[in-house]
Design a protein around this motif. Structure first.
Motif, PDB file in Angstrom:
ATOM      1  N   MET A  31     113.278 124.205 -11.113  1.00  0.00           N
ATOM      2  CA  MET A  31     111.854 123.961 -10.860  1.00  0.00           C
ATOM      3  C   MET A  31     111.476 124.991  -9.722  1.00  0.00           C
ATOM      4  SD  MET A  31     109.224 120.847 -10.263  1.00  0.00           S
ATOM      5  CE  MET A  31     110.148 120.492  -8.767  1.00  0.00           C
ATOM      6  N   LEU A  32     112.093 124.836  -8.432  1.00  0.00           N
ATOM      7  CA  LEU A  32     111.601 125.562  -7.476  1.00  0.00           C
ATOM      8  C   LEU A  32     112.119 127.006  -7.656  1.00  0.00           C
ATOM      9  CD1 LEU A  32     113.619 123.387  -4.390  1.00  0.00           C
ATOM     10  CD2 LEU A  32     111.094 123.654  -4.972  1.00  0.00           C
ATOM     11  N   ASP A  33     113.032 127.453  -8.563  1.00  0.00           N
ATOM     12  CA  ASP A  33     113.070 128.877  -8.960  1.00  0.00           C
ATOM     13  C   ASP A  33     111.832 129.335  -9.619  1.00  0.00           C
ATOM     14  OD1 ASP A  33     115.774 129.030  -7.945  1.00  0.00           O
ATOM     15  OD2 ASP A  33     116.849 128.803  -9.789  1.00  0.00           O
ATOM     16  N   MET A  34     111.379 128.268 -10.509  1.00  0.00           N
ATOM     17  CA  MET A  34     110.157 129.086 -11.235  1.00  0.00           C
ATOM     18  C   MET A  34     108.845 129.057 -10.354  1.00  0.00           C
ATOM     19  SD  MET A  34     110.184 126.531 -14.548  1.00  0.00           S
ATOM     20  CE  MET A  34     111.081 125.345 -14.260  1.00  0.00           C
ATOM     21  N   VAL A  35     108.899 128.124  -9.216  1.00  0.00           N
ATOM     22  CA  VAL A  35     107.992 128.227  -8.254  1.00  0.00           C
ATOM     23  C   VAL A  35     108.028 129.422  -7.352  1.00  0.00           C
ATOM     24  CG1 VAL A  35     106.799 127.335  -6.059  1.00  0.00           C
ATOM     25  CG2 VAL A  35     107.555 125.814  -7.947  1.00  0.00           C
ATOM     26  N   GLU A  37     109.031 132.357  -8.650  1.00  0.00           N
ATOM     27  CA  GLU A  37     108.646 133.361  -9.445  1.00  0.00           C
ATOM     28  C   GLU A  37     107.263 133.458  -9.707  1.00  0.00           C
ATOM     29  OE1 GLU A  37     110.412 135.829 -10.621  1.00  0.00           O
ATOM     30  OE2 GLU A  37     111.912 135.098  -9.491  1.00  0.00           O
ATOM     31  N   LEU A  38     106.358 131.974  -9.813  1.00  0.00           N
ATOM     32  CA  LEU A  38     105.277 131.958  -9.915  1.00  0.00           C
ATOM     33  C   LEU A  38     104.336 132.301  -8.827  1.00  0.00           C
ATOM     34  CD1 LEU A  38     105.077 128.580 -12.056  1.00  0.00           C
ATOM     35  CD2 LEU A  38     104.512 130.880 -12.530  1.00  0.00           C
ATOM     36  N   VAL A  39     104.616 132.147  -7.300  1.00  0.00           N
ATOM     37  CA  VAL A  39     103.889 132.397  -6.290  1.00  0.00           C
ATOM     38  C   VAL A  39     103.230 134.131  -6.240  1.00  0.00           C
ATOM     39  CG1 VAL A  39     103.919 132.318  -3.980  1.00  0.00           C
ATOM     40  CG2 VAL A  39     104.554 130.551  -5.128  1.00  0.00           C
ATOM     41  N   PRO A  40     104.397 134.907  -6.354  1.00  0.00           N
ATOM     42  CA  PRO A  40     103.731 136.313  -6.189  1.00  0.00           C
ATOM     43  C   PRO A  40     102.934 136.398  -7.649  1.00  0.00           C
ATOM     44  CG  PRO A  40     106.154 136.025  -6.153  1.00  0.00           C
ATOM     45  CD  PRO A  40     105.814 134.894  -6.556  1.00  0.00           C
ATOM     46  N   GLU A  43      99.446 135.192  -6.559  1.00  0.00           N
ATOM     47  CA  GLU A  43      98.898 135.910  -5.711  1.00  0.00           C
ATOM     48  C   GLU A  43      98.272 137.277  -5.976  1.00  0.00           C
ATOM     49  OE1 GLU A  43     101.669 135.291  -1.759  1.00  0.00           O
ATOM     50  OE2 GLU A  43     102.473 136.847  -3.079  1.00  0.00           O
ATOM     51  N   THR A  44      98.862 137.767  -7.180  1.00  0.00           N
ATOM     52  CA  THR A  44      98.014 138.897  -7.598  1.00  0.00           C
ATOM     53  C   THR A  44      96.714 138.748  -8.229  1.00  0.00           C
ATOM     54  OG1 THR A  44      99.165 138.800  -9.708  1.00  0.00           O
ATOM     55  CG2 THR A  44     100.340 140.038  -8.114  1.00  0.00           C
ATOM     56  N   SER A  45      96.583 137.498  -8.580  1.00  0.00           N
ATOM     57  CA  SER A  45      95.230 137.084  -9.362  1.00  0.00           C
ATOM     58  C   SER A  45      94.127 137.016  -8.201  1.00  0.00           C
ATOM     59  CB  SER A  45      95.315 135.533  -9.734  1.00  0.00           C
ATOM     60  OG  SER A  45      95.329 134.653  -9.041  1.00  0.00           O
ATOM     61  N   GLU A  46      94.373 136.589  -7.135  1.00  0.00           N
ATOM     62  CA  GLU A  46      93.635 136.694  -5.823  1.00  0.00           C
ATOM     63  C   GLU A  46      92.316 135.560  -6.197  1.00  0.00           C
ATOM     64  OE1 GLU A  46      91.514 140.787  -5.319  1.00  0.00           O
ATOM     65  OE2 GLU A  46      93.162 141.585  -4.985  1.00  0.00           O
ATOM     66  N   LEU A  47      92.722 134.477  -7.027  1.00  0.00           N
ATOM     67  CA  LEU A  47      91.924 133.416  -7.375  1.00  0.00           C
ATOM     68  C   LEU A  47      92.229 132.339  -6.152  1.00  0.00           C
ATOM     69  CD1 LEU A  47      92.512 132.867 -11.083  1.00  0.00           C
ATOM     70  CD2 LEU A  47      90.530 134.035 -10.002  1.00  0.00           C
ATOM     71  N   VAL A  48      93.407 132.185  -5.632  1.00  0.00           N
ATOM     72  CA  VAL A  48      93.554 131.296  -4.595  1.00  0.00           C
ATOM     73  C   VAL A  48      94.138 132.034  -3.053  1.00  0.00           C
ATOM     74  CG1 VAL A  48      95.010 129.193  -3.963  1.00  0.00           C
ATOM     75  CG2 VAL A  48      94.493 129.618  -6.229  1.00  0.00           C
ATOM     76  N   ALA A  58     101.554 126.533  -8.208  1.00  0.00           N
ATOM     77  CA  ALA A  58     102.755 127.074  -8.534  1.00  0.00           C
ATOM     78  C   ALA A  58     103.630 125.945  -8.819  1.00  0.00           C
ATOM     79  CB  ALA A  58     103.379 128.141  -7.801  1.00  0.00           C
ATOM     80  N   MET A  59     103.661 124.766  -7.953  1.00  0.00           N
ATOM     81  CA  MET A  59     104.429 123.728  -8.420  1.00  0.00           C
ATOM     82  C   MET A  59     104.001 122.771  -9.424  1.00  0.00           C
ATOM     83  SD  MET A  59     107.106 122.009  -7.149  1.00  0.00           S
ATOM     84  CE  MET A  59     107.352 122.263  -5.413  1.00  0.00           C
ATOM     85  N   PHE A  60     102.632 122.985  -9.348  1.00  0.00           N
ATOM     86  CA  PHE A  60     102.076 122.231 -10.647  1.00  0.00           C
ATOM     87  C   PHE A  60     102.481 122.875 -11.985  1.00  0.00           C
ATOM     88  CE2 PHE A  60      98.761 121.711 -13.776  1.00  0.00           C
ATOM     89  CZ  PHE A  60      98.567 120.572 -14.172  1.00  0.00           C
ATOM     90  N   LEU A  61     102.466 124.119 -12.196  1.00  0.00           N
ATOM     91  CA  LEU A  61     102.670 124.814 -13.380  1.00  0.00           C
ATOM     92  C   LEU A  61     103.926 124.705 -13.569  1.00  0.00           C
ATOM     93  CD1 LEU A  61     100.486 128.050 -12.875  1.00  0.00           C
ATOM     94  CD2 LEU A  61     100.117 126.251 -14.344  1.00  0.00           C
ATOM     95  N   ALA A  62     104.882 124.876 -12.482  1.00  0.00           N
ATOM     96  CA  ALA A  62     106.394 124.652 -12.816  1.00  0.00           C
ATOM     97  C   ALA A  62     106.841 123.055 -13.386  1.00  0.00           C
ATOM     98  CB  ALA A  62     107.246 124.791 -11.675  1.00  0.00           C
ATOM     99  N   LYS A  63     106.221 122.131 -12.704  1.00  0.00           N
ATOM    100  CA  LYS A  63     106.399 120.805 -13.171  1.00  0.00           C
ATOM    101  C   LYS A  63     105.966 120.573 -14.564  1.00  0.00           C
ATOM    102  CE  LYS A  63     106.333 118.273  -8.576  1.00  0.00           C
ATOM    103  NZ  LYS A  63     105.639 117.432  -7.734  1.00  0.00           N
ATOM    104  N   GLU A  64     104.853 121.078 -14.928  1.00  0.00           N
ATOM    105  CA  GLU A  64     104.110 121.163 -16.285  1.00  0.00           C
ATOM    106  C   GLU A  64     104.659 122.360 -17.357  1.00  0.00           C
ATOM    107  OE1 GLU A  64     102.748 118.529 -17.325  1.00  0.00           O
ATOM    108  OE2 GLU A  64     102.551 117.465 -15.404  1.00  0.00           O
TER     109      GLU A  64
END
Length: 92
Positions: A31-35, A37-40, A43-48, A58-64
């Motif tokens: 799950m931490l590996d997924m986080v 990968e998700l963070v970068p 970041e490109t979305s500039e939404l957060v 990222a943690m929420f998406l990885a858990k779900e």
């Protein structure tokens, strides 16, 4: 005296979590590996813009991940089949 085996997930030299089963530790590490990968990607979305919110999302998406895969159409939703109604008993 009891002997207890503990599995510790370590990231960047810091202990993240301790588990009593290897399977749970491996799942958390994955799950931490997924986080990571998700963070970068997020970041490109500039939404957060806040780093803590970015990591929390990222943690929420990885858990779900199962629900995310279903939402993206990459995985079929598993539905439990209802048992067929019992046939009426024939009268004698």
């Amino acid at each position: 005296m009891a002997v207890v085996t503990k599995y510790v997930v370590v990231r960047d030299g810091a202990e993240k979590m301790t588990f009593t089963s290897k399977a749970e530790a491996d799942a958390h590490d994955k799950m931490l590996d997924m986080v990571d990968e998700l963070v970068p990607l997020l970041e490109t979305s500039e939404l957060v813009s806040d780093e803590q919110q970015l990591e929390a999302l990222a943690m929420f998406l990885a858990k779900e991940r199962e629900r995310v895969l279903i939402a993206l159409g990459a995985k079929k939703k598993v539905t439990k089949k209802k048992p067929a109604p019992a046939a009426p008993k024939a009268s004698e």
